[in-house]
Design an enzyme around this catalytic site. Structure first.
Site, PDB file in Angstrom:
ATOM      1  N   LYS A   1       0.836  -1.199   0.000  1.00  0.00           N
ATOM      2  CA  LYS A   1       0.000   0.000   0.000  1.00  0.00           C
ATOM      3  C   LYS A   1       0.876   1.256   0.000  1.00  0.00           C
ATOM      4  O   LYS A   1       2.027   1.211   0.435  1.00  0.00           O
ATOM      5  CB  LYS A   1      -0.882   0.025   1.253  1.00  0.00           C
ATOM      6  CG  LYS A   1      -1.966  -1.025   1.316  1.00  0.00           C
ATOM      7  CD  LYS A   1      -2.736  -0.916   2.613  1.00  0.00           C
ATOM      8  CE  LYS A   1      -3.842  -1.939   2.706  1.00  0.00           C
ATOM      9  NZ  LYS A   1      -4.951  -1.663   1.770  1.00  0.00           N
TER      10      LYS A   1
ATOM     11  N   ARG B   1     -10.673 -11.110   1.578  1.00  0.00           N
ATOM     12  CA  ARG B   1     -11.579 -12.108   1.012  1.00  0.00           C
ATOM     13  C   ARG B   1     -10.966 -13.507   1.049  1.00  0.00           C
ATOM     14  O   ARG B   1     -11.693 -14.508   1.074  1.00  0.00           O
ATOM     15  CB  ARG B   1     -11.958 -11.709  -0.415  1.00  0.00           C
ATOM     16  CG  ARG B   1     -10.814 -11.704  -1.407  1.00  0.00           C
ATOM     17  CD  ARG B   1     -11.102 -10.873  -2.643  1.00  0.00           C
ATOM     18  NE  ARG B   1     -11.117  -9.449  -2.329  1.00  0.00           N
ATOM     19  CZ  ARG B   1     -11.412  -8.501  -3.206  1.00  0.00           C
ATOM     20  NH1 ARG B   1     -11.708  -8.823  -4.471  1.00  0.00           N
ATOM     21  NH2 ARG B   1     -11.404  -7.238  -2.846  1.00  0.00           N
TER      22      ARG B   1
END
Length: 499
Positions: free
Chosen positions: A279, A353
């Site tokens: 990130k 996920r």
């Protein structure tokens, strides 16, 4: 904080402070009107002079009001009498509590429960009022040296019993509000802890301690058990960290064992750097909040146990870190999930996920009535809904309807988004059963489509809380959402069991 309901007259109440509401256009609530009459029009004069306009959340503290027994009177604005909204009432209640704390007033009686809020009864206003009072004292300053000068603590709050109301029903509303407030505060505490403290093991220890205190059954699975179960997605995400992953499993039995449980699954990324798909550095510190979903389901089962709800609830939290390392997942790697599907990992920052997929497969063993997963899953949800509503998707319309209703009641709203099979096309991979991302379009929906492949054997809903779980900037901190939504849903399910 002590919060209780009691019969009380605003004119003769002799406590430290009484709180009454006023509306715009110089209109008064019944309690304010009684004070105004007894004090020979003092409150009306204040409104006429413009010292208080009655706008939502405005407050004015009065001392030594003539002919009134209380030491102080706090006026709080409620907005327009015919347009007193749910959020307006909550804002006014919170503003009153904060004003008392700023004035270092330790006890007060609130004459606000009979405020007319469209579509809601006195039990609802009492619960929202009590919750706003309880939540107003939240602080997380344990690491400040020296700590900030604290505001005064509101140690005792009484809610005046409106005429004609049963005290028992409103006391129950207060008890529920306090359980929700305690649960929300605990979820916020867990999430606000820094990543060097809140590791997967630490989070598991906190969950186990809570479970032991309330008689909830707790099981904590480590890497060895995950390997046996075939949880390669969860293990793959954790492989770049020196902190071992944990699967936290809590079981609350408030009903006979034959009753199928409500299963809550919460994403527990205690820190998410993105893995190899690193990130940007800006605001990466906020990635300690990537476990807010896990914190919320732990808090919800705590509230269920404290309220002794006659239902069975299971909370499952896959907990790990997602860091770059020589052993970390790489873009293009293929991992096999617990249910046998293979996943091409196209972006290692779409890790939530992955750990949820194995957890959603794991919970099949409980033969659930419904499964609700909660996750700070996609930035796309923030773009779509901002910071006001959680995204809601699922494979059962009744469950979605019930969650939407619970969110509206608890002022913790969600908004349904489509989960159509056309979106599944974006998850196709030439090398595996599916990819873990579907590109920029409809990112929230394709993430839910991914999860749906692991939730085909039961009724399931997914809450994407990326936009509501924490605040950034000067007031940075966890919000405790969606704890109110989850607990209200459990309360409704409990009520259905007793019908």
């Amino acid at each position: 904080m002590e919060i209780a309901v009691k019969p009380s007259n605003p004119v003769t109440e002799a406590g430290a402070c009484i709180v009454v509401g006023v509306f715009e256009d110089q209109q008064l609530t019944p309690a304010a009107a009684a004070l105004d009459s007894t004090s020979h029009g003092l409150i009306s004069a204040i409104l006429q002079q413009g010292d208080l306009q009655g706008q939502v959340g405005q407050t004015l503290l009065l001392y030594r009001v003539p002919q009134i027994k209380a030491e102080r009177v706090l006026l709080v604005g409620l907005g327009k009498v015919k347009k007193c909204t749910e959020t307006g009432f909550q804002k006014a209640a919170a503003a009153a509590a904060h004003a008392l704390q700023e004035a270092h007033i330790g006890a007060a009686v609130f004459y606000l429960a009979d405020t007319p809020v469209s579509g809601h009864d006195v039990a609802w206003t009492t619960q929202i009022l009590a919750r706003s009072i309880a939540e107003s004292g939240y602080r997380f300053d344990k690491y400040r040296t020296p700590p900030e000068k604290p505001a005064g603590e509101l140690g005792r709050a009484h809610i005046a019993l409106p005429e004609g109301m049963e005290e028992g029903a409103l006391q129950q509303a207060v008890a529920r509000a306090q359980a929700i407030a305690r649960a929300s505060a605990w979820a916020r505490d867990l999430a606000n802890e820094p990543g060097n403290v809140c590791t997967p093991s630490w989070l598991a220890d906190q969950a186990s301690a809570m479970a032991h205190r309330l008689g909830i059954q707790a099981s904590i699975l480590g890497p060895e058990e995950m390997e046996v179960l075939g949880m390669r997605l969860l293990l793959g995400v954790a492989s770049g960290s020196s902190q071992p992953p944990r699967l936290i499993v809590l079981e609350y039995h408030g009903a006979p064992s034959g009753q199928a449980p409500i299963v809550l699954v919460g994403k527990g990324l205690t820190f998410d750097a993105g893995g190899i798909s690193l990130k940007p550095g800006d605001k990466m510190d906020e990635m300690k909040y990537d476990m807010c979903g896990g914190a919320s389901v732990l808090a919800a089962i705590q509230a269920a146990a404290e309220l002794k709800l006659p239902i069975n609830v299971v909370a499952v939290v896959p907990a790990s870190e997602n860091l770059p390392d020589g052993k970390a997942n790489k873009p293009g790697d293929i991992q096999k999930s617990m249910n046998g599907l293979t996943v091409e990992i196209l972006n290692t920052d779409a890790e939530g996920r992955l750990i949820l997929a194995d957890a959603l497969t794991y919970v099949e063993r409980f033969k659930p009535d419904v499964v609700i997963d909660v996750a700070t899953l996609t930035g796309a949800c923030v773009i779509a809904l901002g910071h006001h509503a959680a995204g809601l998707l699922g494979n059962n319309q009744r469950l979605i309807h019930d969650l939407l209703a619970a969110g509206r009641e608890g002022l913790d709203r969600a908004w349904e988004m489509p989960l159509w099979e056309e979106y599944e096309e974006q998850l196709k991979s030439p090398f595996a059963d599916l990819g873990n991302i579907g590109g920029r379009p409809a990112g929230t929906i394709t993430a839910a489509c991914f999860l749906s492949r692991f939730a085909e054997n039961y009724h399931w809903a997914h809450l994407d809380i990326a936009g509501v779980a924490w605040k950034s900037g000067e007031k940075k901190g966890a919000t405790g959402r969606p704890v109110p939504l989850l607990v209200n849903y459990l309360l409704h399910r409990a009520a259905q069991q007793q019908e």
